[in-house]
Design an enzyme around this catalytic site. Structure first.
Site, PDB file in Angstrom:
ATOM      1  N   TYR A   1       8.116  -9.687   5.266  1.00 48.91           N
ATOM      2  CA  TYR A   1       7.361  -8.614   4.721  1.00 48.91           C
ATOM      3  C   TYR A   1       7.575  -8.063   3.166  1.00 48.91           C
ATOM      4  O   TYR A   1       8.494  -7.672   2.943  1.00 48.91           O
ATOM      5  CB  TYR A   1       7.476  -7.435   5.875  1.00 48.91           C
TER       6      TYR A   1
ATOM      7  N   GLN B   1      -3.184   8.884   9.300  1.00 50.89           N
ATOM      8  CA  GLN B   1      -3.298   7.822  10.263  1.00 50.89           C
ATOM      9  C   GLN B   1      -2.254   8.011  11.452  1.00 50.89           C
ATOM     10  O   GLN B   1      -2.666   7.766  12.549  1.00 50.89           O
ATOM     11  CB  GLN B   1      -3.433   6.352   9.697  1.00 50.89           C
TER      12      GLN B   1
ATOM     13  N   GLN C   1       7.824 -10.291  21.135  1.00 46.18           N
ATOM     14  CA  GLN C   1       6.907  -9.393  20.242  1.00 46.18           C
ATOM     15  C   GLN C   1       5.382 -10.175  19.981  1.00 46.18           C
ATOM     16  O   GLN C   1       5.349 -10.906  19.071  1.00 46.18           O
ATOM     17  CB  GLN C   1       7.651  -9.368  18.992  1.00 46.18           C
TER      18      GLN C   1
ATOM     19  N   GLN D   1       0.796  -1.131  -0.019  1.00 45.43           N
ATOM     20  CA  GLN D   1       0.033   0.032   0.052  1.00 45.43           C
ATOM     21  C   GLN D   1       0.722   1.294   0.091  1.00 45.43           C
ATOM     22  O   GLN D   1       0.411   2.274  -0.555  1.00 45.43           O
ATOM     23  CB  GLN D   1      -0.884  -0.088   1.252  1.00 45.43           C
TER      24      GLN D   1
ATOM     25  N   LEU E   1      -4.422  -2.125  16.841  1.00 44.13           N
ATOM     26  CA  LEU E   1      -5.734  -1.802  16.450  1.00 44.13           C
ATOM     27  C   LEU E   1      -6.556  -3.050  15.986  1.00 44.13           C
ATOM     28  O   LEU E   1      -7.375  -2.829  15.158  1.00 44.13           O
ATOM     29  CB  LEU E   1      -5.906  -0.454  15.345  1.00 44.13           C
ATOM     30  N   ALA E   2      -5.777  -4.259  16.151  1.00 45.87           N
ATOM     31  CA  ALA E   2      -6.216  -5.320  15.579  1.00 45.87           C
ATOM     32  C   ALA E   2      -6.343  -5.120  14.231  1.00 45.87           C
ATOM     33  O   ALA E   2      -7.622  -5.477  13.515  1.00 45.87           O
ATOM     34  CB  ALA E   2      -7.513  -5.821  16.155  1.00 45.87           C
TER      35      ALA E   2
ATOM     36  N   SER F   1      -0.156  -5.010  16.291  1.00 46.48           N
ATOM     37  CA  SER F   1      -1.492  -4.924  16.123  1.00 46.48           C
ATOM     38  C   SER F   1      -2.337  -4.229  17.106  1.00 46.48           C
ATOM     39  O   SER F   1      -3.376  -4.815  17.541  1.00 46.48           O
ATOM     40  CB  SER F   1      -2.052  -6.123  15.512  1.00 46.48           C
TER      41      SER F   1
HETATM   42  P1  NDP Z   1      -2.526  -1.895  13.689  1.00 48.47           P
HETATM   43  O1  NDP Z   1      -3.361  -2.859  14.399  1.00 48.47           O
HETATM   44  O2  NDP Z   1      -2.571  -0.613  14.127  1.00 48.47           O
HETATM   45  O3  NDP Z   1      -3.031  -1.851  12.210  1.00 48.47           O
HETATM   46  C1  NDP Z   1      -2.570  -1.048  11.450  1.00 48.47           C
HETATM   47  C2  NDP Z   1      -3.549  -0.672  10.158  1.00 48.47           C
HETATM   48  O4  NDP Z   1      -4.855  -0.305  10.514  1.00 48.47           O
HETATM   49  C3  NDP Z   1      -2.974   0.334   9.285  1.00 48.47           C
HETATM   50  O5  NDP Z   1      -2.181  -0.155   8.315  1.00 48.47           O
HETATM   51  C4  NDP Z   1      -4.204   0.887   8.707  1.00 48.47           C
HETATM   52  O6  NDP Z   1      -4.698   0.030   7.671  1.00 48.47           O
HETATM   53  C5  NDP Z   1      -5.323   0.883  10.020  1.00 48.47           C
HETATM   54  N1  NDP Z   1      -5.345   2.106  10.589  1.00 48.47           N
HETATM   55  C6  NDP Z   1      -4.252   2.534  11.473  1.00 48.47           C
HETATM   56  N2  NDP Z   1      -4.588   3.683  11.940  1.00 48.47           N
HETATM   57  C7  NDP Z   1      -5.857   4.011  11.620  1.00 48.47           C
HETATM   58  C8  NDP Z   1      -6.630   5.018  11.964  1.00 48.47           C
HETATM   59  N3  NDP Z   1      -6.327   5.995  12.639  1.00 48.47           N
HETATM   60  N4  NDP Z   1      -7.830   4.922  11.375  1.00 48.47           N
HETATM   61  C9  NDP Z   1      -8.197   4.014  10.541  1.00 48.47           C
HETATM   62  N5  NDP Z   1      -7.486   3.123  10.369  1.00 48.47           N
HETATM   63  C10 NDP Z   1      -6.305   3.133  10.806  1.00 48.47           C
HETATM   64  O7  NDP Z   1      -1.027  -2.287  13.569  1.00 48.47           O
HETATM   65  P2  NDP Z   1      -0.251  -3.510  12.731  1.00 48.47           P
HETATM   66  O8  NDP Z   1      -1.371  -4.767  12.228  1.00 48.47           O
HETATM   67  O9  NDP Z   1       0.215  -2.844  11.309  1.00 48.47           O
HETATM   68  O10 NDP Z   1       0.951  -3.915  13.546  1.00 48.47           O
HETATM   69  C11 NDP Z   1       2.011  -2.851  13.712  1.00 48.47           C
HETATM   70  C12 NDP Z   1       3.398  -3.492  13.473  1.00 48.47           C
HETATM   71  O11 NDP Z   1       3.521  -4.625  14.220  1.00 48.47           O
HETATM   72  C13 NDP Z   1       3.446  -4.149  12.102  1.00 48.47           C
HETATM   73  O12 NDP Z   1       3.613  -3.234  10.952  1.00 48.47           O
HETATM   74  C14 NDP Z   1       4.564  -5.035  11.869  1.00 48.47           C
HETATM   75  O13 NDP Z   1       5.773  -4.303  12.133  1.00 48.47           O
HETATM   76  C15 NDP Z   1       4.279  -5.616  13.382  1.00 48.47           C
HETATM   77  N6  NDP Z   1       3.747  -6.893  13.340  1.00 48.47           N
HETATM   78  C16 NDP Z   1       4.448  -7.904  13.879  1.00 48.47           C
HETATM   79  C17 NDP Z   1       3.831  -9.352  13.874  1.00 48.47           C
HETATM   80  C18 NDP Z   1       4.447 -10.500  14.479  1.00 48.47           C
HETATM   81  O14 NDP Z   1       4.079 -11.587  14.224  1.00 48.47           O
HETATM   82  N7  NDP Z   1       5.600 -10.436  14.986  1.00 48.47           N
HETATM   83  C19 NDP Z   1       2.555  -9.536  13.020  1.00 48.47           C
HETATM   84  C20 NDP Z   1       1.949  -8.318  12.829  1.00 48.47           C
HETATM   85  C21 NDP Z   1       2.519  -7.291  13.005  1.00 48.47           C
HETATM   86  P3  NDP Z   1      -5.533   0.575   6.420  1.00 48.47           P
HETATM   87  O15 NDP Z   1      -5.541   1.832   6.167  1.00 48.47           O
HETATM   88  O16 NDP Z   1      -4.930  -0.285   5.143  1.00 48.47           O
HETATM   89  O17 NDP Z   1      -7.004  -0.089   6.527  1.00 48.47           O
END
Ligand code: NDP
Length: 322
Positions: free
Chosen positions: A54, A295, A181, A27, A213-214, A211
């Site tokens: 990633y 965001q 993590q 994205q 914000l899930a 995550s």
């Molecule tokens: P979030 O749960 O915060 O999700 C982020 C996503 O939510 C964004 O990409 C966007 O997606 C949406 N978003 C964020 N802010 C807002 C807002 N204010 N209003 C509306 N939508 C919003 O975090 P991630 O799941 O991205 O996790 C964070 C980091 O953790 C990752 O980048 C990664 O580095 C790490 N991670 C590690 C894992 C592991 O197994 N160790 C697994 C998963 C993540 P969109 O706009 O596309 O809808």
């Protein structure tokens, strides 16, 4: 920004950090990645999270390219990688897992992609049932002694496997894992709050939680369906949509019950959900994700809400998601 110690280590991470999963190389292209990292750094964020898997290494290449371009002083930020899943589709047995071979080769590849001399944090992305824990601990110890990794940790390991890693490290005078993590948010709490509870004091582990914000669900953006271009609408992430949205319909009800609490505090649901994670003192840093600059800017505002989350507010939040 507020800074927190990574467990009992001397490393201080920004309470809010920034990660590249899904977004970087999919994205988010180069120009937006540059703006995101610059904005994060300008706001005191000092930790950028990444992983070999990633977008099959593309997220690391993009982050490395932008970090080099931005010329942040190397001692002003931390960068991570994670090893386990591999960086190619259908990896060969030597291209994935936690064998000494893959742990060391994946580290060298991540250093090249990220264009840095060392990884500040390096995680075992999942436990590997096909590799003895002692082999992985020894590989990580080697990397720390070589100066290629400063702090190593695990991601989503069962507590008993983390305890075993500490036992092996102690017996052999090796570097032990410093951080986990795990996923942690208002809808997914048990592991961090219960399973890992004995680890924090005994082993001094910190957590870099993911995550918050899930995947966006807790922002309320999925309350009326799935917006086009949102994460859960991304091709190839149907499995995530099923896991986040469809597997358990009660999750959406809980999210909707949080809305009036956020409204009363005069903040967004995203800010409420992120600030709630920070109330837990075992959370060293909350890793944010963002596909848009607004965001990230908005979510960084969650820190200001923290003082308002008193016992009464927390009780209301707990009731909403019970
Ligand atoms: P979030 O749960 O915060 O999700 C982020 C996503 O939510 C964004 O990409 C966007 O997606 C949406 N978003 C964020 N802010 C807002 C807002 N204010 N209003 C509306 N939508 C919003 O975090 P991630 O799941 O991205 O996790 C964070 C980091 O953790 C990752 O980048 C990664 O580095 C790490 N991670 C590690 C894992 C592991 O197994 N160790 C697994 C998963 C993540 P969109 O706009 O596309 O809808």
């Amino acid at each position: 920004m507020q800074y927190r110690r990574l467990g009992k280590s001397g490393l201080q991470l920004s309470a809010l950090s920034f990660g590249a999963w899904v977004t970087f190389g999919k994205q988010v292209g180069r120009s937006l990645a540059r703006n995101l990292l610059a904005t994060a750094h300008d706001n005191g964020v000092n930790f950028f999270d990444n992983a070999e898997t990633y977008n099959n290494g593309v997220a690391e290449t993009l982050m490395g390219d932008v970090l080099a371009d931005l010329r942040f002083p190397r001692d002003s930020y931390c960068v991570s990688s994670k090893v386990y899943f591999g960086a190619v589709d259908n990896p060969l047995p030597t291209q994935r897992g936690l064998s000494r071979k893959h742990v060391i080769e994946a580290c060298n590849q991540a250093l090249q992609r990220l264009r840095v001399g060392h990884l500040d944090l390096y995680f075992c992305h999942r436990p590997d049932p096909d590799t003895p824990i002692a082999e992985t601990v020894a590989a990580m110890d080697t990397l720390v002694r070589q100066g290629k990794v400063l702090y190593w940790g695990t991601s989503e390991w069962p507590a008993e496997a983390i305890v075993e890693a500490h036992r092996v490290a102690k017996e052999n005078h090796m570097y032990a894992p410093v951080m986990e993590q795990p996923q942690y948010n208002l809808l997914h709490r048990e592991r961090v709050e219960q399973e890992y509870a004995p680890l924090y004091d005994t082993y001094g582990m910190g957590t870099t939680i993911w995550s918050p914000l899930a995947s966006g669900l807790l922002s309320g953006k999925y309350n009326q369906g799935v917006p086009a271009e949102s994460r859960l609408a991304q091709p190839g992430y149907e499995w995530l949509k099923e896991a986040v949205l469809e597997h358990d319909a009660s999750r959406l009800d809980k999210v909707k019950r949080l809305a009036p609490i956020a409204a009363e505090l005069g903040v967004s649901m995203a800010q409420l959900a992120i600030a709630w994670c920070l109330v837990n003192p075992h959370v060293s840093t909350v890793m944010l994700g963002a596909s848009k600059l607004e965001q990230l800017e908005h979510n960084l505002g969650a820190l200001a809400l923290l003082p308002k989350l008193d016992a009464d507010v927390i009780r209301h939040i707990e009731q909403a998601v019970a």
